[in-house]
Design a protein around this motif. Structure first.
Motif, short mmCIF file in Angstrom:
data_model
loop_
_atom_site.label_atom_id
_atom_site.label_comp_id
_atom_site.label_asym_id
_atom_site.label_seq_id
_atom_site.Cartn_x
_atom_site.Cartn_y
_atom_site.Cartn_z
N ALA A 42 44.08 -19.11 50.20
CA ALA A 42 42.90 -18.27 50.01
C ALA A 42 43.27 -17.13 49.07
N GLN A 43 44.22 -16.49 49.19
CA GLN A 43 44.62 -15.40 48.62
C GLN A 43 45.15 -15.82 47.26
N ASN A 44 45.97 -17.00 47.20
CA ASN A 44 46.22 -17.37 45.89
C ASN A 44 45.00 -17.74 45.12
N ALA A 45 44.08 -18.48 45.63
CA ALA A 45 42.66 -18.69 44.90
C ALA A 45 42.02 -17.44 44.32
N ALA A 46 42.09 -16.16 45.19
CA ALA A 46 41.44 -14.94 44.92
C ALA A 46 42.13 -14.48 43.79
N ILE A 47 43.51 -14.41 43.80
CA ILE A 47 44.26 -13.89 42.67
C ILE A 47 43.84 -14.65 41.22
N ALA A 48 43.90 -16.00 41.42
CA ALA A 48 43.52 -16.93 40.23
C ALA A 48 42.31 -16.56 39.76
N ALA A 49 41.26 -16.49 40.57
CA ALA A 49 39.97 -16.08 40.22
C ALA A 49 39.76 -14.42 39.42
N GLU A 50 40.41 -13.79 39.94
CA GLU A 50 40.56 -12.39 39.40
C GLU A 50 41.21 -12.55 37.95
N SER A 51 42.31 -13.17 37.88
CA SER A 51 42.96 -13.41 36.68
C SER A 51 41.74 -14.02 35.50
N LEU A 52 40.92 -14.69 35.84
CA LEU A 52 40.09 -15.36 35.02
C LEU A 52 38.85 -14.32 34.79
N GLY A 53 38.94 -13.43 35.26
CA GLY A 53 37.77 -12.29 35.13
C GLY A 53 36.94 -12.37 36.08
N LEU A 54 36.97 -13.12 37.08
CA LEU A 54 35.93 -13.32 38.18
C LEU A 54 36.07 -12.12 39.25
N GLY A 55 35.20 -12.22 40.10
CA GLY A 55 35.04 -11.14 41.40
C GLY A 55 35.09 -12.04 42.58
N VAL A 56 35.50 -11.66 43.85
CA VAL A 56 35.53 -12.25 44.83
C VAL A 56 35.39 -11.30 46.14
N VAL A 57 34.95 -11.82 47.12
CA VAL A 57 34.92 -11.01 48.37
C VAL A 57 34.86 -12.07 49.62
N PHE A 58 35.78 -11.61 50.32
CA PHE A 58 35.87 -12.56 51.80
C PHE A 58 35.04 -12.61 52.63
N ILE A 59 34.43 -13.50 53.50
CA ILE A 59 33.43 -13.45 54.50
C ILE A 59 33.92 -13.55 55.69
N GLY A 60 34.38 -12.83 56.66
CA GLY A 60 34.97 -13.10 57.87
C GLY A 60 33.57 -13.00 58.88
N GLY A 61 32.52 -12.82 58.33
CA GLY A 61 31.29 -12.90 59.00
C GLY A 61 31.12 -14.28 59.68
N LEU A 62 31.42 -15.32 58.88
CA LEU A 62 31.35 -16.66 59.33
C LEU A 62 31.91 -17.00 60.86
N ARG A 63 32.85 -16.19 61.40
CA ARG A 63 33.29 -16.24 62.72
C ARG A 63 32.31 -15.46 63.67
N ASN A 64 30.89 -14.84 63.32
CA ASN A 64 30.22 -14.42 64.10
C ASN A 64 29.71 -15.65 65.00
N LYS A 65 29.22 -16.75 64.19
CA LYS A 65 28.56 -17.91 64.79
C LYS A 65 29.57 -19.17 64.47
N PRO A 66 30.75 -19.29 64.66
CA PRO A 66 31.55 -20.40 64.50
C PRO A 66 31.38 -21.56 64.82
N ALA A 67 30.66 -21.88 66.18
CA ALA A 67 30.29 -23.22 66.46
C ALA A 67 29.08 -23.41 65.50
N GLU A 68 28.24 -22.81 65.30
CA GLU A 68 27.12 -23.23 64.12
C GLU A 68 27.57 -23.58 62.96
N VAL A 69 28.47 -22.98 62.34
CA VAL A 69 29.28 -23.02 60.98
C VAL A 69 29.90 -24.38 60.98
N SER A 70 30.52 -24.63 62.11
CA SER A 70 31.22 -25.77 62.18
C SER A 70 30.53 -27.03 62.23
N GLN A 71 29.49 -26.90 62.96
CA GLN A 71 28.40 -27.93 63.08
C GLN A 71 27.77 -28.37 61.80
#
Length: 242
Positions: free
Chosen positions: A116-145
């Motif tokens: 993921a960090q490689n992806a983030a760096i690649a995206a930023e090198s293309l002029g894009l922006g990123v943000v990581f979303i750790g909030g998916l771990r608030n409801k991991p079972a529901e996300v997994s389903q």
């Protein structure tokens, strides 16, 4: 200094994006960079899920703590620690059991983070922006389903990617003496005091004086939200069972 170091040092999280889509060429470059990341014993113990369905993105945004940029961003990826494929490979050559023990859990989590960090760096090198979303771990079972994750796979975090529609201040980091040690660990609590003042100044500027807080105060608040459900969820997915 060079362009890569400058890019890395200019990183900031982007939470507002234009409507400009991420092109297929850009996406392919980002994902190729992700797959080029280091991986333990060539296990490549990760998967990434490109969520294109608008309804599904909205559901994930809600599960992540009602973060609107999850549903609004042009490109949303979910990064998973994945031992399922590893188990499939092992079972081709006998009945050796594969478990998500502590070591394998660490490998899968680290592999996902490196990719993921490689992806983030690649995206930023293309002029894009990123943000990581750790909030998916608030409801991991529901996300997994929602994502149909099998046993031995779990969502580590999400990632929003797109053309930035904001220029946020760069959040200061801890002083180097707080994180850098030579030969053995040295405790330096004074560095926290110094950083508290840096964060207080940053937040005052960022919020036009509306928020007066410090790093240690934010960490104390975070400690009251420990996501203790993760242990039971990971066990259900086949991790940390030994």
């Amino acid at each position: 200094m060079n362009e890569i170091i400058t890019l890395l040092q200019n990183h900031r999280s982007i939470r507002k994006f234009t409507d400009q889509p991420v092109s297929e060429v850009q996406l392919n470059a980002i994902l190729a960079a992700a797959q080029a990341a280091s991986t333990s014993s060539n296990m490549q113990a990760y998967s990434f899920i490109h969520v294109t369905d608008k309804g599904l993105k909205s559901q994930l945004a809600a599960l992540a703590g009602n973060q609107p940029y999850v549903s609004e961003c042009p490109l949303f990826l979910v990064w998973c620690g994945d031992l399922h494929r590893y188990a499939q490979a092992v079972h081709r050559h006998g009945d050796t059991p594969v478990t998500g023990n502590a070591e394998n859990f660490i490998v899968a989590t680290v592999d996902a983070a490196l990719a993921a960090q490689n992806a983030a760096i690649a995206a930023e090198s293309l002029g894009l922006g990123v943000v990581f979303i750790g909030g998916l771990r608030n409801k991991p079972a529901e996300v997994s389903q929602l994502l149909g994750l099998p046993q031995l796979v779990y969502p580590v975090f999400g990632m929003c990617i797109g053309m930035p529609d904001q220029e946020p201040l760069q959040r200061p980091r801890l002083p180097r003496e707080a994180v850098y040690h030579e030969n053995r660990y040295t405790d330096n609590p004074v560095a926290v005091d110094v950083y508290d003042e840096s964060i207080r100044d940053y937040m005052k500027v960022r919020t036009d004086g509306k928020v007066d807080t410090t790093w240690s105060k934010e960490m104390a608040a975070k400690a009251q939200r420990p996501r203790e459900h993760m242990k039971a969820f990971l066990s259900e997915q086949g991790f940390l069972v030994e």
